[in-house]
Design a protein around this motif. Structure first.
Motif, mmCIF file in Angstrom:
data_model
loop_
_atom_site.group_PDB
_atom_site.id
_atom_site.type_symbol
_atom_site.label_atom_id
_atom_site.label_comp_id
_atom_site.label_asym_id
_atom_site.label_seq_id
_atom_site.Cartn_x
_atom_site.Cartn_y
_atom_site.Cartn_z
ATOM 1 N N UNK A 259 0.808 -1.216 0.000
ATOM 2 C CA UNK A 259 0.000 0.000 0.000
ATOM 3 C C UNK A 259 0.846 1.273 0.000
ATOM 4 N N UNK A 260 2.158 1.144 0.085
ATOM 5 C CA UNK A 260 3.050 2.308 0.015
ATOM 6 C C UNK A 260 3.583 2.398 -1.408
ATOM 7 N N UNK A 261 3.004 3.304 -2.169
ATOM 8 C CA UNK A 261 3.338 3.423 -3.594
ATOM 9 C C UNK A 261 4.516 4.374 -3.778
ATOM 10 N N UNK A 262 5.707 3.861 -3.504
ATOM 11 C CA UNK A 262 6.923 4.672 -3.605
ATOM 12 C C UNK A 262 7.964 3.915 -4.419
ATOM 13 N N UNK A 263 8.398 4.524 -5.499
ATOM 14 C CA UNK A 263 9.504 3.994 -6.301
ATOM 15 C C UNK A 263 10.549 5.091 -6.447
ATOM 16 N N UNK A 269 21.076 12.182 -5.373
ATOM 17 C CA UNK A 269 21.619 13.451 -5.855
ATOM 18 C C UNK A 269 20.671 14.171 -6.805
ATOM 19 N N UNK A 270 19.514 13.569 -7.095
ATOM 20 C CA UNK A 270 18.451 14.253 -7.851
ATOM 21 C C UNK A 270 17.191 14.332 -6.998
ATOM 22 N N UNK A 271 17.382 14.519 -5.701
ATOM 23 C CA UNK A 271 16.236 14.530 -4.786
ATOM 24 C C UNK A 271 15.302 15.709 -5.041
ATOM 25 N N UNK A 272 15.742 16.693 -5.811
ATOM 26 C CA UNK A 272 14.849 17.800 -6.167
ATOM 27 C C UNK A 272 13.661 17.299 -6.982
ATOM 28 N N UNK A 273 13.816 16.124 -7.601
ATOM 29 C CA UNK A 273 12.732 15.536 -8.386
ATOM 30 C C UNK A 273 11.867 14.589 -7.557
ATOM 31 N N UNK A 274 12.222 14.390 -6.300
ATOM 32 C CA UNK A 274 11.406 13.539 -5.434
ATOM 33 C C UNK A 274 10.092 14.231 -5.099
ATOM 34 N N UNK A 275 9.092 13.429 -4.817
ATOM 35 C CA UNK A 275 7.836 13.948 -4.292
ATOM 36 C C UNK A 275 7.874 13.899 -2.767
ATOM 37 N N UNK A 276 6.867 14.490 -2.164
ATOM 38 C CA UNK A 276 6.828 14.536 -0.699
ATOM 39 C C UNK A 276 6.831 13.136 -0.097
ATOM 40 N N UNK A 277 6.180 12.179 -0.767
ATOM 41 C CA UNK A 277 6.102 10.826 -0.217
ATOM 42 C C UNK A 277 7.473 10.151 -0.176
ATOM 43 N N UNK A 278 8.369 10.520 -1.093
ATOM 44 C CA UNK A 278 9.720 9.961 -1.065
ATOM 45 C C UNK A 278 10.495 10.484 0.143
ATOM 46 N N UNK A 471 7.062 -7.556 -5.962
ATOM 47 C CA UNK A 471 8.177 -6.764 -5.436
ATOM 48 C C UNK A 471 7.845 -6.111 -4.101
ATOM 49 N N UNK A 472 6.593 -6.239 -3.649
ATOM 50 C CA UNK A 472 6.208 -5.635 -2.373
ATOM 51 C C UNK A 472 6.647 -6.526 -1.212
#
Length: 575
Positions: A259-263, A269-278, A471-472
């Motif tokens: 249920x945690x939809x995080x990839x 080093x590109x964490x500026x492209x991460x979303x809040x959930x990451x 993969x979960x």
């Protein structure tokens, strides 16, 4: 009810005295409807400057698992324009209607009549939106704090909030209102000076909210997108190429509950492209174990404090955890400039000092965040097409949805799912040990039914056997043992015996070392840190655990020949 949901906070408890008084007045049962209000802006069309500003609300009385569903988010009002909304124009009609609804009125549902009253619980938004709607200076000003009178200091071309210059005198609603009116009088008389103590005027929202008690900080923007992002960018200068490559490889291969939809498609080093959930999952569960051997000891030890602080307030288990979090954040803020320099002492860091009191007042951070509202804004944007009459399109679709009758929501019962035969080949590896232990509990193995999954109303647990092709990883759990201590294990299979459900678990065992052996934190914090991030190894022993003893799912991070475990205290938080 979660132990520290919104309705367990001091604000909600205090507000429930009003319906009791009204019950005595009207000789009728009053059903309160309490709203969490949120607003924020988002670009509507890329080719224009048009932006959407919805004012949304959720209902506190709904269980948190239902409260944050898209279908249950209320749209109070909309603003679409190339300019930011004027709060007096935007919110005026909405405020008047909420004031009218604060008086008991009748509502008929399915031929049943209810007496209801509508009130507000809190206002949540990011810092720029909060400044706009409450007519205060922005977060980079000198008096940006809405909770206290701490004044910023100008250093190196930015306004900082040094810990040693904090003022702990709290703002009050009466003072804020008087100051706002004084500013209005000053502006109307043409005098110079557009703000006093960071206040730029009287917001109409003061009619339905108590400032600052009901104006909260959003941990999604403050902690996840804010401070956590700042820390990672500072760490990048400390990490060599090999360390980055190893961390990024681990992020890509990290397994989470279904249920945690995080990839992690973007590297650290590109964490500026991460979303809040990451940032959220990195901060709460996996960041500390990953950085443990790659950052300088003093830096990773300092981060351990921050991760522990947010974890404790995210969904606290007791008042003691909130008190401990308060001590941690003061220690963290006091020592932060020694780790990163004075430039770390921005207003966003200062704001963290007010989070423990906010949790006492309104409940855990996970129950008051803007995650579900930000998702709703994305949902609303999809209702508009083209470049004309965008606001009208969205409003029309919302009205249509309210007309369409939806089936009633029914809670599912706790039950096993995906039954299998005990002789199924996927169970071959575990069958002999299972039967040996089973015979110590029951006489006839034919009295049991095996399941690959178990649905416990809102939470679904998997087994090792079920997740093999996926993969979960939804089979690692924490549970209460017979001596009430918390232990950990992997669910191999679920079984039903008569009317009871049990989990057949492969146990984790304690290791010789703890996470506190790898970091330097104050002695009084070590036991809690070891509790939050237990270091375990998988044993060869098995046991049966009653379903009612299962506490939470867990996320594991490999560390040498062991694993760090982290409880997912809230299984249903919105992405």
């Amino acid at each position: 009810m979660q132990p520290f949901d919104i309705n367990a906070g001091a604000q909600y408890k205090a507000s429930t005295t009003l319906p009791i008084q009204l019950n005595n007045t009207y000789n009728n049962s009053i059903c309160p409807i309490t709203l969490n209000v949120h607003t924020d802006g988002a670009p509507l069309v890329r080719t224009t400057k048009s932006a959407l500003w919805p004012c949304l609300a959720s209902i506190v009385e709904l269980p948190p698992q239902v409260r944050e569903k898209q279908a249950n988010i209320l749209v109070l009002c909309l603003w679409t324009s190339c300019i930011k909304p004027d709060v007096n124009i935007f919110m005026n009609d909405c405020i008047q209607q909420l004031l009218e609804l604060s008086v008991p009125s009748s509502l008929i549902v399915n031929n049943l009549q209810f007496s209801i009253t509508v009130k507000t619980q809190l206002f949540v938004s990011d810092l720029p939106a909060k400044a706009l709607f409450w007519k205060t200076i922005n977060y980079n000003g000198y008096n940006a704090c809405s909770n206290c009178f701490t004044e910023g200091v100008y250093q190196n071309r930015q306004v900082l909030y040094p810990y040693n210059k904090n003022s702990y005198r709290q703002r009050t609603h009466v003072e804020f209102l008087a100051t706002a009116q004084e500013v209005d009088n000053r502006i109307s008389s043409g005098r110079k000076g557009s703000s006093i103590d960071g206040i730029k005027g009287t917001s109409p929202l003061l009619q339905i909210f108590e400032y600052p008690k009901q104006i909260i900080l959003d941990y999604m923007h403050l902690c996840c997108l804010g401070h956590m992002s700042t820390l990672i960018h500072r760490w990048l200068t400390m990490l060599n190429t090999g360390a980055l490559a190893e961390i990024n490889s681990n992020l890509v291969s990290q397994r989470f509950p279904h249920n945690i939809s995080v990839n992690f498609n973007y590297p650290l080093n590109s964490c500026s492209d991460w979303k809040a959930k990451h940032f959220r999952i990195f901060l709460l569960s996996i960041g500390l174990p990953y950085m443990l051997v790659h950052l300088p000891p003093i830096v990773v030890s300092h981060f351990a404090l921050y991760s522990m602080f947010v974890k404790l307030l995210h969904c606290p288990k007791s008042y003691n955890e909130i008190d401990l979090a308060d001590k941690i954040i003061h220690y963290y803020c006091r020592t932060a400039p020694h780790i990163y320099g004075e430039t770390i002492e921005l207003f966003s860091l200062h704001s963290h000092l007010h989070l423990p009191q906010q949790v006492l007042t309104h409940g855990g951070l996970c129950f008051t965040s803007a995650f579900c509202f930000e998702s709703s804004i994305r949902y609303l944007k999809k209702k508009a097409h083209g470049t004309r009459n965008l606001g009208t399109q969205i409003a029309d679709w919302i009205n249509i949805e309210t007309i369409v009758t939806r089936p009633p929501f029914e809670l599912s019962k706790s039950t096993g799912v995906n039954s299998i035969n005990i002789n199924n080949r996927i169970f071959d590896k575990y069958r002999n040990d299972f039967l040996n232990i089973l015979r110590t509990f029951i006489q006839n193995e034919n009295d049991i039914v095996l399941f690959l999954r178990f649905k416990d109303v809102f939470v679904t647990y998997h087994t090792v056997l079920y997740d093999l092709p996926f993969s979960c990883c939804s089979y690692i759990i924490s549970y209460k043992s017979t001596d009430s201590s918390i232990k950990y294990g992997q669910v191999i299979i679920f079984l039903k015996y008569h009317d009871g459900y049990y989990a057949y678990i492969q146990e984790y065992k304690a290791t010789e070392k703890n996470i506190s052996d790898y970091v330097s934190v104050p002695a009084e914090l070590k036991s809690k840190l070891d509790e939050i991030f237990p270091l375990r190894s998988l044993s060869k022993s098995y046991t049966f655990v009653p379903i009612v003893n299962i506490c939470h799912k867990c996320i594991q991070v490999k560390f040498h020949d062991c694993v760090f475990l982290s409880e997912v205290r809230v299984d249903y938080e919105h992405d």
